[in-house]
Write a protein that holds these residues in place. Structure first.
Motif, PDB file in Angstrom:
ATOM      1  N   THR A 168       6.740   8.222   0.396  1.00 34.68           N
ATOM      2  CA  THR A 168       6.111   7.318  -0.575  1.00 34.68           C
ATOM      3  C   THR A 168       4.668   7.729  -0.824  1.00 34.68           C
ATOM      4  O   THR A 168       4.209   7.773  -1.979  1.00 34.68           O
ATOM      5  CB  THR A 168       6.151   5.868  -0.056  1.00 34.68           C
ATOM      6  N   ALA A 169       3.942   8.025   0.239  1.00 36.40           N
ATOM      7  CA  ALA A 169       2.530   8.398   0.108  1.00 36.40           C
ATOM      8  C   ALA A 169       2.366   9.688  -0.691  1.00 36.40           C
ATOM      9  O   ALA A 169       1.499   9.792  -1.573  1.00 36.40           O
ATOM     10  CB  ALA A 169       1.910   8.560   1.499  1.00 36.40           C
ATOM     11  N   ILE A 170       3.199  10.689  -0.404  1.00 35.36           N
ATOM     12  CA  ILE A 170       3.113  11.956  -1.129  1.00 35.36           C
ATOM     13  C   ILE A 170       3.478  11.769  -2.603  1.00 35.36           C
ATOM     14  O   ILE A 170       2.842  12.333  -3.506  1.00 35.36           O
ATOM     15  CB  ILE A 170       4.025  13.020  -0.481  1.00 35.36           C
ATOM     16  N   LEU A 171       4.512  10.957  -2.877  1.00 35.54           N
ATOM     17  CA  LEU A 171       4.888  10.682  -4.261  1.00 35.54           C
ATOM     18  C   LEU A 171       3.761   9.960  -4.997  1.00 35.54           C
ATOM     19  O   LEU A 171       3.525  10.209  -6.189  1.00 35.54           O
ATOM     20  CB  LEU A 171       6.165   9.838  -4.297  1.00 35.54           C
ATOM     21  N   ALA A 172       3.054   9.074  -4.304  1.00 36.01           N
ATOM     22  CA  ALA A 172       1.923   8.371  -4.919  1.00 36.01           C
ATOM     23  C   ALA A 172       0.824   9.357  -5.303  1.00 36.01           C
ATOM     24  O   ALA A 172       0.235   9.265  -6.390  1.00 36.01           O
ATOM     25  CB  ALA A 172       1.381   7.324  -3.948  1.00 36.01           C
ATOM     26  N   ALA A 173       0.553  10.300  -4.404  1.00 31.17           N
ATOM     27  CA  ALA A 173      -0.462  11.320  -4.692  1.00 31.17           C
ATOM     28  C   ALA A 173      -0.058  12.158  -5.899  1.00 31.17           C
ATOM     29  O   ALA A 173      -0.882  12.444  -6.788  1.00 31.17           O
ATOM     30  CB  ALA A 173      -0.662  12.216  -3.464  1.00 31.17           C
ATOM     31  N   MET A 174       1.211  12.545  -5.960  1.00 30.85           N
ATOM     32  CA  MET A 174       1.695  13.343  -7.088  1.00 30.85           C
ATOM     33  C   MET A 174       1.649  12.546  -8.389  1.00 30.85           C
ATOM     34  O   MET A 174       1.299  13.084  -9.447  1.00 30.85           O
ATOM     35  CB  MET A 174       3.116  13.823  -6.795  1.00 30.85           C
ATOM     36  N   ALA A 175       1.983  11.261  -8.321  1.00 34.26           N
ATOM     37  CA  ALA A 175       1.945  10.411  -9.515  1.00 34.26           C
ATOM     38  C   ALA A 175       0.522  10.308 -10.058  1.00 34.26           C
ATOM     39  O   ALA A 175       0.308  10.359 -11.282  1.00 34.26           O
ATOM     40  CB  ALA A 175       2.493   9.022  -9.181  1.00 34.26           C
ATOM     41  N   CYS A 176      -0.444  10.180  -9.150  1.00 35.48           N
ATOM     42  CA  CYS A 176      -1.842  10.099  -9.569  1.00 35.48           C
ATOM     43  C   CYS A 176      -2.261  11.372 -10.317  1.00 35.48           C
ATOM     44  O   CYS A 176      -2.999  11.309 -11.306  1.00 35.48           O
ATOM     45  CB  CYS A 176      -2.756   9.890  -8.359  1.00 35.48           C
ATOM     46  N   GLY A 177      -1.765  12.528  -9.858  1.00 40.75           N
ATOM     47  CA  GLY A 177      -2.099  13.787 -10.526  1.00 40.75           C
ATOM     48  C   GLY A 177      -1.371  13.947 -11.845  1.00 40.75           C
ATOM     49  O   GLY A 177      -1.963  14.287 -12.873  1.00 40.75           O
TER      50      GLY A 177
END
Length: 418
Positions: A28-37
Motif C-alpha cells: 500500500t505504501a509503495i503504491l501510494a508513493a507511485m500514485a503521488c508521482g
C-alpha cells in the motif's frame, strides 16, 4: 481536481487500505508513493527517494546491530539481568521498560532509543516467558512520550520557539525543561494506561519467545558478547553526542560484521524489508501533503467548523485532534510547522495565551500512536511484535484520549489561557 484534493483522496484510500489490510501494508505504501508521482504531486525522481532517507538507512543499520545481539547471546543475557531485577511480572517489566525508554528519549533520539532497546526487550520477554507483542508497542509508545519531556526530546519541539520568534513574541519561548510540566504527567498516565488497559488490546503470541541462552556459554561466546556490547555502547554514545544517527548505525553494523558478531549472510537476512518499504513508501505521500497544501486545506476546513468566537478550550481541543490526525500520516515536524503559526494566529485573535494553544499542538503532534507509520518507533516494532494496523488503532486511540484529557487538565494550570 486540484493537487491538494488529489492528495487528500490518496490519503483516504491509503487509510482505508491500512485499516482493512486487503493488501500488505508495505505494498500500500509503495503504491501510494507511485500514485503521488504518476498524478504529478511529486517529481518522478522522488518516488523511491524514501529508500535513501536517513531514517530508513538508520533502520537497516540497527536491524543488523540488533541481530548481532541475538547471535552473540547478548540480548538474552541483558534480558536475564533485567528479569532478575524486576521479576517476571508483566506489569513490572512493562513499567521498567517504559520508564527506561522514556527517560532515554527525553535526551536522545526516540528512534535510536527504540532501535537499541528492541533486542533487549525481546531478550527480556524470552527470559520471562511472556509475549513480546505485549511489551514492544509499549516500548515504542514510551519513546514517543519521552520525547515530550524536554525541548530536545524530539527536534520539532523547537519549532514552537521559532514560530514565537517569527510572530514577535520571543519572551514567550519555552525553556528546556518547561515541556516536562506536561510531558511527565502524560508519560506517567500513558504508562499506567498501557499497564492496566492497553496491554489487554494487544495480541498475546507466545510463539515469539526466543530460546534462552545457556548460562554456561563457552569462553569464546562470552568474548563475542563483550565485543557486541562495546559496539552497542559506542553506538549509543555516538548518537548521544549528536553524530548523524544513520551514519552511526551503519558504522555499528559494519563493525558487527567485521568483528564476526554476525556473518554477512545473517546481516542481510536480519533486515526487515517490510518495515523498510512501508516507511520509505509513506515519505513521498507525507511530502506531497506538505507541498500540495493538502495539510493546510484540512486545517482550514477543520478550523472553519469552529466559526464565530470559540472558547480557548474548544480551540485547544480542536487543534489537538487536528494535529493528532495529521501526524498519523505526516511527520510530526510537518504537522508542527503547519499548525504552530495557525495556533498563534488564533490565540492572538482571541487575546489568549499562545503558549497554551502551542503546547496542545506540540504534544498532539507527538501522539502518533494510532498508526504504524506515524513515527519511526511504531514502524520498528511492527514486524517483531507481529502487529496489524488495527492493533495500533485500538491501543493508540485510547492513549491519544489519555493524552488529551491530561493536556486539558494541565495546560490551563501551567499556561493559563488568559
Amino acid at each position: 481536481m486540484s493537487p491538494d484534493l488529489i492528495c487528500i483522496a490518496i490519503l483516504v484510500v491509503v487509510a482505508i487500505l491500512f485499516v482493512t489490510e486487503i493488501i500488505p501494508l508495505a505494498v500500500t505504501a509503495i503504491l501510494a508513493a507511485m500514485a503521488c508521482g504518476l498524478l504529478g504531486l511529486i517529481p518522478f525522481r522522488e518516488i523511491f527517494l524514501g529508500l535513501a532517507d536517513d531514517t530508513v538507512v538508520l533502520f537497516g543499520g540497527m536491524f543488523i546491530v540488533g541481530a548481532s545481539m541475538f547471535q552473540t547471546g547478548l540480548a538474552q543475557r541483558l534480558g536475564g539481568l533485567v528479569v532478575r531485577a524486576c521479576g517476571t511480572s508483566e506489569n513490572r517489566l512493562m513499567a521498567g521498560i517504559m520508564v527506561i525508554a522514556a527517560a532515554m528519549s527525553a535526551f536522545l533520539s526516540n528512534t535510536g532509543t527504540c532501535a537499541c532497546l528492541i533486542p533487549v526487550v525481546l531478550g527480556i520477554c524470552s527470559r520471562a516467558k511472556i509475549s513480546a507483542s505485549r511489551q514492544l508497542m509499549p516500548l515504542a509508545f514510551a519513546c514517543g512520550l519521552g520525547g515530550t519531556i524536554t525541548l530536545i526530546g524530539t527536534p520539532p519541539n523547537m519549532l514552537a520557539n521559532v514560530a514565537l520568534r517569527a510572530a514577535g513574541m520571543p519572551e514567550l519561548q519555552f525553556g528546556f525543561f518547561e515541556y516536562a510540566w506536561l510531558g511527565i504527567p502524560i508519560t506517567i498516565a500513558g504508562t499506567l494506561y498501557m499497564m492496566f488497559f492497553g496491554k489487554h488490546l494487544l495480541p498475546n503470541d507466545l510463539s515469539q519467545v526466543i530460546p534462552e541462552e545457556d548460562d554456561g556459554v563457552a569462553e569464546e561466546r562470552t568474548a563475542m558478547q563483550w565485543v557486541c556490547g562495546i559496539i552497542l555502547l559506542g553506538v549509543i554514545v555516538a548518537m548521544a553526542i549528536g553524530l548523524p544517527l544513520h551514519i552511526v548505525a551503519v558504522i555499528g553494523a559494519v563493525c558487527c560484521v567485521l568483528t564476526r558478531c554476525i556473518t554477512e549472510k545473517e546481516a542481510y537476512h536480519s533486515i526487515d524489508w517490510m518495515t523498510i518499504f512501508l516507511f520509505a513508501g509513506m515519505i513521498p505521500l507525507a511530502n506531497a501533503m506538505n507541498t500540495t497544501g493538502a495539510g493546510k486545506l484540512i486545517a482550514h476546513y477543520v478550523l472553519a467548523v469552529m466559526g464565530g468566537e470559540p472558547s480557548v478550550l474548544t480551540v485547544t481541543i480542536v487543534l489537538f485532534l487536528l494535529a493528532v490526525g495529521l501526524t498519523q500520516f505526516m511527520s510530526n515536524t510537518a504537522s508542527k510547522a503547519l499548525l504552530c503559526p495557525v495556533g498563534i494566529a488564533i490565540a492572538s485573535s482571541l487575546h489568549a495565551n499562545p503558549q497554551a494553544v502551542l503546547m496542545a499542538i506540540l504534544i498532539a503532534s507527538s501522539c502518533a500512536f494510532a498508526s504504524p507509520v506515524g513515527t519511526p518507533p511504531n514502524t520498528l516494532v511492527l514486524a517483531p511484535g507481529k502487529y496489524r494496523f488495527m492493533d495500533y488503532l485500538k491501543v493508540g486511540s485510547g492513549l491519544v484520549a489519555v493524552c488529551l484529557i491530561v493536556s486539558c487538565i494541565v495546560i490551563p494550570i501551567v499556561w493559563p489561557y488568559y
